[in-house]
Design a protein around this motif. Structure first.
Motif, PDB file in Angstrom:
ATOM      1  N   ILE A 175      -5.951 -14.488  -0.353  1.00 31.30           N
ATOM      2  CA  ILE A 175      -6.877 -13.356  -0.202  1.00 31.30           C
ATOM      3  C   ILE A 175      -6.525 -12.324  -1.267  1.00 31.30           C
ATOM      4  O   ILE A 175      -5.353 -11.969  -1.437  1.00 31.30           O
ATOM      5  CB  ILE A 175      -6.784 -12.735   1.207  1.00 31.30           C
ATOM      6  CG1 ILE A 175      -7.220 -13.763   2.260  1.00 31.30           C
ATOM      7  CG2 ILE A 175      -7.630 -11.465   1.303  1.00 31.30           C
ATOM      8  CD1 ILE A 175      -7.016 -13.314   3.693  1.00 31.30           C
ATOM      9  N   ALA A 176      -7.558 -11.879  -2.006  1.00 28.73           N
ATOM     10  CA  ALA A 176      -7.354 -10.835  -3.013  1.00 28.73           C
ATOM     11  C   ALA A 176      -7.551  -9.488  -2.340  1.00 28.73           C
ATOM     12  O   ALA A 176      -8.622  -9.208  -1.809  1.00 28.73           O
ATOM     13  CB  ALA A 176      -8.359 -11.005  -4.144  1.00 28.73           C
ATOM     14  N   ARG A 177      -6.486  -8.668  -2.328  1.00 32.16           N
ATOM     15  CA  ARG A 177      -6.611  -7.303  -1.804  1.00 32.16           C
ATOM     16  C   ARG A 177      -6.761  -6.380  -3.002  1.00 32.16           C
ATOM     17  O   ARG A 177      -5.916  -6.404  -3.906  1.00 32.16           O
ATOM     18  CB  ARG A 177      -5.355  -6.902  -1.031  1.00 32.16           C
ATOM     19  CG  ARG A 177      -5.214  -7.618   0.302  1.00 32.16           C
ATOM     20  CD  ARG A 177      -3.867  -8.299   0.350  1.00 32.16           C
ATOM     21  NE  ARG A 177      -3.621  -8.922   1.636  1.00 32.16           N
ATOM     22  CZ  ARG A 177      -3.545 -10.233   1.810  1.00 32.16           C
ATOM     23  NH1 ARG A 177      -3.708 -11.075   0.792  1.00 32.16           N
ATOM     24  NH2 ARG A 177      -3.292 -10.732   3.000  1.00 32.16           N
ATOM     25  N   VAL A 178      -7.789  -5.556  -2.974  1.00 29.81           N
ATOM     26  CA  VAL A 178      -8.038  -4.717  -4.144  1.00 29.81           C
ATOM     27  C   VAL A 178      -8.356  -3.300  -3.696  1.00 29.81           C
ATOM     28  O   VAL A 178      -9.015  -3.095  -2.673  1.00 29.81           O
ATOM     29  CB  VAL A 178      -9.133  -5.355  -5.043  1.00 29.81           C
ATOM     30  CG1 VAL A 178     -10.439  -5.545  -4.305  1.00 29.81           C
ATOM     31  CG2 VAL A 178      -9.365  -4.563  -6.319  1.00 29.81           C
ATOM     32  N   THR A 179      -7.826  -2.314  -4.424  1.00 34.58           N
ATOM     33  CA  THR A 179      -8.062  -0.920  -4.062  1.00 34.58           C
ATOM     34  C   THR A 179      -9.508  -0.542  -4.440  1.00 34.58           C
ATOM     35  O   THR A 179     -10.073  -1.124  -5.367  1.00 34.58           O
ATOM     36  CB  THR A 179      -7.052   0.008  -4.762  1.00 34.58           C
ATOM     37  OG1 THR A 179      -7.096  -0.245  -6.163  1.00 34.58           O
ATOM     38  CG2 THR A 179      -5.644  -0.246  -4.248  1.00 34.58           C
TER      39      THR A 179
ATOM     40  N   VAL B 100      -9.118  -2.583   0.070  1.00 32.99           N
ATOM     41  CA  VAL B 100      -8.160  -1.885   0.931  1.00 32.99           C
ATOM     42  C   VAL B 100      -7.656  -0.628   0.218  1.00 32.99           C
ATOM     43  O   VAL B 100      -7.152  -0.728  -0.901  1.00 32.99           O
ATOM     44  CB  VAL B 100      -6.912  -2.765   1.208  1.00 32.99           C
ATOM     45  CG1 VAL B 100      -6.212  -2.311   2.464  1.00 32.99           C
ATOM     46  CG2 VAL B 100      -7.266  -4.226   1.284  1.00 32.99           C
ATOM     47  N   PRO B 101      -7.768   0.546   0.833  1.00 31.21           N
ATOM     48  CA  PRO B 101      -7.236   1.737   0.176  1.00 31.21           C
ATOM     49  C   PRO B 101      -5.701   1.707   0.129  1.00 31.21           C
ATOM     50  O   PRO B 101      -5.081   1.147   1.044  1.00 31.21           O
ATOM     51  CB  PRO B 101      -7.738   2.899   1.037  1.00 31.21           C
ATOM     52  CG  PRO B 101      -8.255   2.302   2.290  1.00 31.21           C
ATOM     53  CD  PRO B 101      -8.394   0.832   2.119  1.00 31.21           C
TER      54      PRO B 101
ATOM     55  N   ARG C 126       0.842  -1.208   0.000  1.00 30.32           N
ATOM     56  CA  ARG C 126       0.000   0.000   0.000  1.00 30.32           C
ATOM     57  C   ARG C 126       0.868   1.246   0.000  1.00 30.32           C
ATOM     58  O   ARG C 126       0.588   2.224  -0.693  1.00 30.32           O
ATOM     59  CB  ARG C 126      -0.911  -0.021   1.220  1.00 30.32           C
ATOM     60  CG  ARG C 126      -1.855  -1.215   1.186  1.00 30.32           C
ATOM     61  CD  ARG C 126      -2.494  -1.452   2.533  1.00 30.32           C
ATOM     62  NE  ARG C 126      -3.542  -0.488   2.804  1.00 30.32           N
ATOM     63  CZ  ARG C 126      -4.044  -0.272   4.012  1.00 30.32           C
ATOM     64  NH1 ARG C 126      -3.576  -0.937   5.048  1.00 30.32           N
ATOM     65  NH2 ARG C 126      -4.989   0.604   4.177  1.00 30.32           N
ATOM     66  N   GLU C 127       1.933   1.192   0.775  1.00 34.15           N
ATOM     67  CA  GLU C 127       2.858   2.325   0.870  1.00 34.15           C
ATOM     68  C   GLU C 127       3.599   2.532  -0.469  1.00 34.15           C
ATOM     69  O   GLU C 127       3.690   3.656  -0.975  1.00 34.15           O
ATOM     70  CB  GLU C 127       3.838   1.994   2.004  1.00 34.15           C
ATOM     71  CG  GLU C 127       5.054   2.833   2.089  1.00 34.15           C
ATOM     72  CD  GLU C 127       6.228   2.062   2.724  1.00 34.15           C
ATOM     73  OE1 GLU C 127       6.007   0.988   3.333  1.00 34.15           O
ATOM     74  OE2 GLU C 127       7.365   2.533   2.578  1.00 34.15           O
ATOM     75  N   ILE C 128       4.075   1.435  -1.048  1.00 36.71           N
ATOM     76  CA  ILE C 128       4.847   1.559  -2.302  1.00 36.71           C
ATOM     77  C   ILE C 128       3.928   1.987  -3.449  1.00 36.71           C
ATOM     78  O   ILE C 128       4.337   2.749  -4.333  1.00 36.71           O
ATOM     79  CB  ILE C 128       5.595   0.243  -2.634  1.00 36.71           C
ATOM     80  CG1 ILE C 128       6.528  -0.173  -1.469  1.00 36.71           C
ATOM     81  CG2 ILE C 128       6.397   0.370  -3.928  1.00 36.71           C
ATOM     82  CD1 ILE C 128       7.674   0.778  -1.175  1.00 36.71           C
ATOM     83  N   ALA C 129       2.670   1.545  -3.430  1.00 36.96           N
ATOM     84  CA  ALA C 129       1.718   1.964  -4.470  1.00 36.96           C
ATOM     85  C   ALA C 129       1.546   3.482  -4.434  1.00 36.96           C
ATOM     86  O   ALA C 129       1.538   4.140  -5.482  1.00 36.96           O
ATOM     87  CB  ALA C 129       0.374   1.267  -4.282  1.00 36.96           C
TER      88      ALA C 129
ATOM     89  N   ASP D 162      -4.867   1.769  -8.901  1.00 41.86           N
ATOM     90  CA  ASP D 162      -5.672   0.577  -9.217  1.00 41.86           C
ATOM     91  C   ASP D 162      -4.799  -0.661  -9.095  1.00 41.86           C
ATOM     92  O   ASP D 162      -4.008  -0.973 -10.009  1.00 41.86           O
ATOM     93  CB  ASP D 162      -6.232   0.671 -10.646  1.00 41.86           C
ATOM     94  CG  ASP D 162      -7.367   1.679 -10.739  1.00 41.86           C
ATOM     95  OD1 ASP D 162      -7.903   2.070  -9.692  1.00 41.86           O
ATOM     96  OD2 ASP D 162      -7.718   2.061 -11.866  1.00 41.86           O
ATOM     97  N   VAL D 163      -4.910  -1.358  -7.972  1.00 41.79           N
ATOM     98  CA  VAL D 163      -4.028  -2.495  -7.693  1.00 41.79           C
ATOM     99  C   VAL D 163      -4.838  -3.678  -7.183  1.00 41.79           C
ATOM    100  O   VAL D 163      -5.789  -3.498  -6.407  1.00 41.79           O
ATOM    101  CB  VAL D 163      -2.973  -2.121  -6.610  1.00 41.79           C
ATOM    102  CG1 VAL D 163      -2.047  -3.302  -6.319  1.00 41.79           C
ATOM    103  CG2 VAL D 163      -2.163  -0.903  -7.017  1.00 41.79           C
TER     104      VAL D 163
END
Ligand code: ADP
Ligand code: MG
Length: 346
Positions: free
Chosen positions: A319-323, A342-343, A300-303, A310-311
């Protein structure tokens, strides 16, 4: 009545001359960068489409030669000069890729590091076939880590490159395909083609629509087989995925894949695949690889640092984490149950 209708339809088509029906998609495949590249063009004149694809092919063959990480060519010449501690006048396209690499390395806090060519070679990932030998020893990896190679040790003056570190061997495999897809897109657009997809082995950019309808894009399943989700896109955008299914070898029952963590010298852990959607394909490609290395802890930090919003990251835990913005557009396969929105903030 029916016959009249068909006749009228026939006339209408005939009046269009050599133009294909508006929903016809012209498809052609090329081979470059070790990948099948599939180009789909909608609603364009067939001859114009064919000539444009031919121009893209010529461009890709040139880039393939110039930027290859282990075959003889412009990048290999530069890498030999770096290893010998000599300044070297290189190709302007390589100077530009080095500048991009430095920017990505800085913004990813060193997780994306295109100066890890020696480490990739040590693992056997700088060859066409998967390696058939044991992984490098801990001692070899420690020796590489001690050299701390970084693209930031390269200095550019005009077209001449000099390195402070003879071990900073360049490998652009993490983003050159993205950059090339973007150049292909520019070339097609410059030739008046407005609706198309350039798909390099599942990593793609698109423009326009398919006769007014959105293009439908499949996001690859982290197993490497089939799709995990689909999304509809129009206008302009690129979708890039990095996964541990892409290139790997197995030794004594243990799997080793080709995305290496520059901090440990070993294949990155924590993620199965990362998909990034962005306008800039080189950034999308680099970010997918960088966020794969960042894993569930730091993505999240590197994004945020890399400027991608959009990740989709699938962890080892499945588990799929999606913005949030992407979550609204993705339609997951009904079999895939675990999705967390997840933002992209730390
Ligand atoms: P693919 O090109 O197979 O779709 P990626 O875009 O994820 O996959 O790029 C993987 C490639 O990136 C590797 O084959 C290697 O050339 C390079 N690479 C591996 N680890 C790193 C890293 N930490 N930083 C930069 N480049 C890397
Ligand atoms: Mg990449």
């Amino acid at each position: 009545m029916r016959a009249t209708l068909l006749l009228l339809l026939g006339l209408a088509l005939a009046a269009c001359g050599p133009q294909p029906p508006a929903d016809e998609v012209y498809r052609q495949q090329l081979f470059a960068f070790g990948t099948l590249i599939d180009i789909s063009i909608a609603g364009a004149d067939r001859a114009q489409a064919r000539d444009a694809v031919r121009a893209v092919d010529a461009l890709y063959q040139q880039q393939h030669r110039d930027w290859h990480a282990w075959q003889r060519g412009a990048l290999d010449d530069l890498n030999r000069a770096i290893a010998a501690g000599k300044p070297w006048r290189t190709d302007p396209s390589i100077v530009m890729l080095i500048r991009m690499a430095q920017d990505f390395e800085r913004r990813s806090d060193g997780l994306f590091n295109p100066a890890i060519g020696e480490l990739l070679a040590l693992w056997g990932f700088q060859q066409d076939l998967p390696p058939d030998r044991p992984p490098p020893s801990a001692k070899q990896i420690e020796a590489w880590l001690a050299h701390k190679p970084s693209t930031l040790q390269l200095h550019i003056e005009g077209e001449t490159v000099r390195s402070d570190n003879p071990h900073a061997r360049l490998d652009f495999g993490g983003f050159a395909k993205g950059y090339s897809v973007g150049r292909g897109v520019d070339l097609l657009a410059a030739r008046g083609i407005r609706n198309f997809i350039v798909n390099a082995g599942g990593d793609l950019c698109l423009r326009g629509s398919r006769s007014g309808k959105p293009w439908r894009i499949g996001v690859r399943h982290p197993s490497g087989v089939g799709t995990l989700a689909t999304l509809e896109m129009t206008g302009a955008g690129c979708v890039f995925t990095s996964g541990n299914y892409e290139r790997y070898f197995t030794w004594k029952g243990q799997r080793y894949h080709h995305i290496l963590d520059p901090r440990s010298g070993y294949p990155a852990r924590g993620a199965r695949s990362v998909t990034v959607i962005a306008d800039d394909p080189a950034l999308a490609d680099a970010a997918a690889t960088a966020l794969f290395v960042a894993g569930t802890e730091r993505w999240r930090e590197i994004a945020v640092n890399m400027g991608v919003s959009d990740v989709l990251l699938i962890g080892d835990d499945n588990i799929a984490r999606v913005t949030p913005a992407l979550a609204q557009r993705l339609v997951f396969d009904p079999d895939w149950k675990a999705v967390e929105v997840v933002p992209p903030h730390p």
